[in-house]
Design a protein around this motif. Sequence first.
Motif, PDB file in Angstrom:
ATOM      1  N   ALA A  21       4.069  -4.489   3.652  1.00  0.00           N
ATOM      2  CA  ALA A  21       4.566  -4.186   5.003  1.00  0.00           C
ATOM      3  C   ALA A  21       4.759  -5.475   5.804  1.00  0.00           C
ATOM      4  N   LYS A  22       3.847  -6.427   5.638  1.00  0.00           N
ATOM      5  CA  LYS A  22       3.977  -7.703   6.370  1.00  0.00           C
ATOM      6  C   LYS A  22       5.251  -8.428   5.933  1.00  0.00           C
ATOM      7  N   GLU A  23       5.550  -8.368   4.628  1.00  0.00           N
ATOM      8  CA  GLU A  23       6.799  -8.996   4.148  1.00  0.00           C
ATOM      9  C   GLU A  23       8.008  -8.307   4.762  1.00  0.00           C
ATOM     10  N   LEU A  24       7.943  -6.986   4.838  1.00  0.00           N
ATOM     11  CA  LEU A  24       9.075  -6.234   5.430  1.00  0.00           C
ATOM     12  C   LEU A  24       9.289  -6.641   6.887  1.00  0.00           C
ATOM     13  N   ILE A  25       8.196  -6.826   7.610  1.00  0.00           N
ATOM     14  CA  ILE A  25       8.307  -7.227   9.029  1.00  0.00           C
ATOM     15  C   ILE A  25       8.991  -8.591   9.111  1.00  0.00           C
ATOM     16  N   GLY A  26       8.607  -9.496   8.217  1.00  0.00           N
ATOM     17  CA  GLY A  26       9.224 -10.828   8.175  1.00  0.00           C
ATOM     18  C   GLY A  26      10.717 -10.745   7.892  1.00  0.00           C
ATOM     19  N   GLN A  27      11.108  -9.700   7.164  1.00  0.00           N
ATOM     20  CA  GLN A  27      12.539  -9.531   6.835  1.00  0.00           C
ATOM     21  C   GLN A  27      13.287  -8.737   7.903  1.00  0.00           C
ATOM     22  N   GLY A  28      12.570  -8.355   8.975  1.00  0.00           N
ATOM     23  CA  GLY A  28      13.248  -7.675  10.088  1.00  0.00           C
ATOM     24  C   GLY A  28      13.364  -6.173   9.928  1.00  0.00           C
ATOM     25  N   CYS A  29      12.326  -5.524   9.403  1.00  0.00           N
ATOM     26  CA  CYS A  29      12.422  -4.068   9.182  1.00  0.00           C
ATOM     27  C   CYS A  29      12.388  -3.312  10.514  1.00  0.00           C
ATOM     28  N   LEU A  30      12.759  -2.057  10.416  1.00  0.00           N
ATOM     29  CA  LEU A  30      12.757  -1.154  11.558  1.00  0.00           C
ATOM     30  C   LEU A  30      11.312  -0.843  11.961  1.00  0.00           C
ATOM     31  N   GLU A  31      11.055  -0.813  13.263  1.00  0.00           N
ATOM     32  CA  GLU A  31       9.714  -0.416  13.702  1.00  0.00           C
ATOM     33  C   GLU A  31       9.438   1.024  13.256  1.00  0.00           C
ATOM     34  N   GLY A  32       8.211   1.265  12.783  1.00  0.00           N
ATOM     35  CA  GLY A  32       7.874   2.613  12.316  1.00  0.00           C
ATOM     36  C   GLY A  32       8.105   2.796  10.830  1.00  0.00           C
ATOM     37  N   THR A  33       8.567   1.729  10.147  1.00  0.00           N
ATOM     38  CA  THR A  33       8.764   1.813   8.690  1.00  0.00           C
ATOM     39  C   THR A  33       7.416   2.098   8.016  1.00  0.00           C
ATOM     40  N   VAL A  34       7.465   2.995   7.023  1.00  0.00           N
ATOM     41  CA  VAL A  34       6.255   3.382   6.284  1.00  0.00           C
ATOM     42  C   VAL A  34       6.410   2.931   4.831  1.00  0.00           C
ATOM     43  N   VAL A  35       5.346   2.355   4.288  1.00  0.00           N
ATOM     44  CA  VAL A  35       5.339   1.974   2.870  1.00  0.00           C
ATOM     45  C   VAL A  35       4.219   2.732   2.197  1.00  0.00           C
ATOM     46  N   LEU A  36       4.516   3.372   1.046  1.00  0.00           N
ATOM     47  CA  LEU A  36       3.402   3.936   0.300  1.00  0.00           C
ATOM     48  C   LEU A  36       3.543   3.623  -1.169  1.00  0.00           C
ATOM     49  N   SER A  37       2.425   3.622  -1.855  1.00  0.00           N
ATOM     50  CA  SER A  37       2.448   3.270  -3.271  1.00  0.00           C
ATOM     51  C   SER A  37       1.515   4.210  -4.031  1.00  0.00           C
ATOM     52  N   ASP A  38       1.937   4.584  -5.263  1.00  0.00           N
ATOM     53  CA  ASP A  38       1.075   5.460  -6.089  1.00  0.00           C
ATOM     54  C   ASP A  38      -0.234   4.757  -6.420  1.00  0.00           C
ATOM     55  N   ILE A  39      -0.116   3.446  -6.691  1.00  0.00           N
ATOM     56  CA  ILE A  39      -1.286   2.649  -7.095  1.00  0.00           C
ATOM     57  C   ILE A  39      -1.248   1.330  -6.335  1.00  0.00           C
ATOM     58  N   GLN A  40      -2.421   0.839  -5.932  1.00  0.00           N
ATOM     59  CA  GLN A  40      -2.504  -0.535  -5.409  1.00  0.00           C
ATOM     60  C   GLN A  40      -3.396  -1.331  -6.357  1.00  0.00           C
ATOM     61  N   THR A  41      -2.922  -2.487  -6.774  1.00  0.00           N
ATOM     62  CA  THR A  41      -3.733  -3.315  -7.685  1.00  0.00           C
ATOM     63  C   THR A  41      -4.653  -4.261  -6.903  1.00  0.00           C
ATOM     64  N   GLY A  42      -4.329  -4.487  -5.631  1.00  0.00           N
ATOM     65  CA  GLY A  42      -5.173  -5.375  -4.818  1.00  0.00           C
ATOM     66  C   GLY A  42      -5.406  -4.751  -3.448  1.00  0.00           C
ATOM     67  N   GLY A  43      -5.750  -3.467  -3.423  1.00  0.00           N
ATOM     68  CA  GLY A  43      -6.001  -2.764  -2.162  1.00  0.00           C
ATOM     69  C   GLY A  43      -7.125  -3.460  -1.402  1.00  0.00           C
ATOM     70  N   LYS A  44      -6.975  -3.555  -0.080  1.00  0.00           N
ATOM     71  CA  LYS A  44      -7.942  -4.322   0.721  1.00  0.00           C
ATOM     72  C   LYS A  44      -8.651  -3.450   1.741  1.00  0.00           C
ATOM     73  N   GLY A  45      -9.939  -3.713   1.915  1.00  0.00           N
ATOM     74  CA  GLY A  45     -10.675  -3.142   3.033  1.00  0.00           C
ATOM     75  C   GLY A  45     -10.767  -4.218   4.114  1.00  0.00           C
ATOM     76  N   ARG A  46     -11.620  -3.999   5.117  1.00  0.00           N
ATOM     77  CA  ARG A  46     -11.811  -5.024   6.139  1.00  0.00           C
ATOM     78  C   ARG A  46     -12.594  -6.185   5.532  1.00  0.00           C
ATOM     79  N   LEU A  47     -12.522  -7.328   6.171  1.00  0.00           N
ATOM     80  CA  LEU A  47     -13.254  -8.531   5.761  1.00  0.00           C
ATOM     81  C   LEU A  47     -13.050  -8.850   4.281  1.00  0.00           C
ATOM     82  N   ALA A  48     -11.813  -8.672   3.811  1.00  0.00           N
ATOM     83  CA  ALA A  48     -11.413  -8.995   2.430  1.00  0.00           C
ATOM     84  C   ALA A  48     -12.170  -8.198   1.371  1.00  0.00           C
ATOM     85  N   ARG A  49     -12.720  -7.042   1.761  1.00  0.00           N
ATOM     86  CA  ARG A  49     -13.396  -6.219   0.769  1.00  0.00           C
ATOM     87  C   ARG A  49     -12.353  -5.492  -0.081  1.00  0.00           C
TER      88      ARG A  49
END
Length: 248
Positions: A21-49
């Motif tokens: 999503a951060k990359e999309l913002i850098g590319q000028g995406c529409l506000e309210g854009t939603v990204v979803l993925s079946d699997i995340q290989t590096g899913g993050k919690g707070r404080l880099a957990r």
Amino acid sequence: MTEIGRMVIRLEEVDSTNEYAKELIGQGCLEGTVVLSDIQTGGKGRLARKWESPKGGLWMSICLKPKDGLVGDKLGIIPLLSGCAAARAVSGISDLNARVKWPNDVIINGKKMAGILSESILNGEDRWVVVGIGIDVNNPVQEGYEFSDISTSITEETGRKFDLEKLMVQLICEFERLYNMAESGKDAEVLDEWRGMADTLGKKVSINRISGEITGIARDIDEVGALILELQNGHTETILAGDCQHLE
Ligand code: BT5
């Protein structure tokens, strides 16, 4: 009015939908854009957990450019309203009584079923926020993980499987409603809605902050979503961020 989900990007696999999503913002995406993925290989919690994100869960992020009632300190309301939206969506599809736990969890019978990771970034001069929402839906979490004894999924609570698409649509609707209330200055109503769904208030809690641990009774939240803690000596302390453990 901010429309959420006019653009939805669905991926099979990604490191983290928040990073995408951060990359999309850098590319000028529409506000309210939603990204979803079946699997995340590096899913993050707070404080880099690490956030475990196998197939079967709902792992999604929303790109936001907050304005009006949601600027400055009020950005702190975003994780709380996201938790409310997630809890309502879970209860809506499953009849479970999902509650919110300060600051960023959705819980069922005291066990964590969803977490929120809200990240604020600057794109040029514009402040954007990426809200990541992870919900354990059809993926079992009660065995095999170090957090298994404090977690649950919708399927483990109900014995049924759920349609991720339906959950996503409900989540987007609830999120859009609450987000627009907050942006249009009805943030006090949003916070009241959070209070009505909160499992934390009135409980004895222990908060782990970077500056150390503190224990007290969770009395309320303030106008930016910070937790108001009553200490044993009768004083109150306002906590902006930390990990909260319910002690009763
Ligand atoms: C959170 O962090 O609860 C925020 C989780 C946000 C995940 C979403 S998924 C979409 C978007 N993309 C991302 O990369 N992230 C967001 P925190 O409060 O720090 O909790 C993290 C802790 O929860 C970990 O240290 C584990 O103990 C536990 N945990 C990890 N995976 C879990 C899971 N799938 N279900 C329940 N608990 C989990």
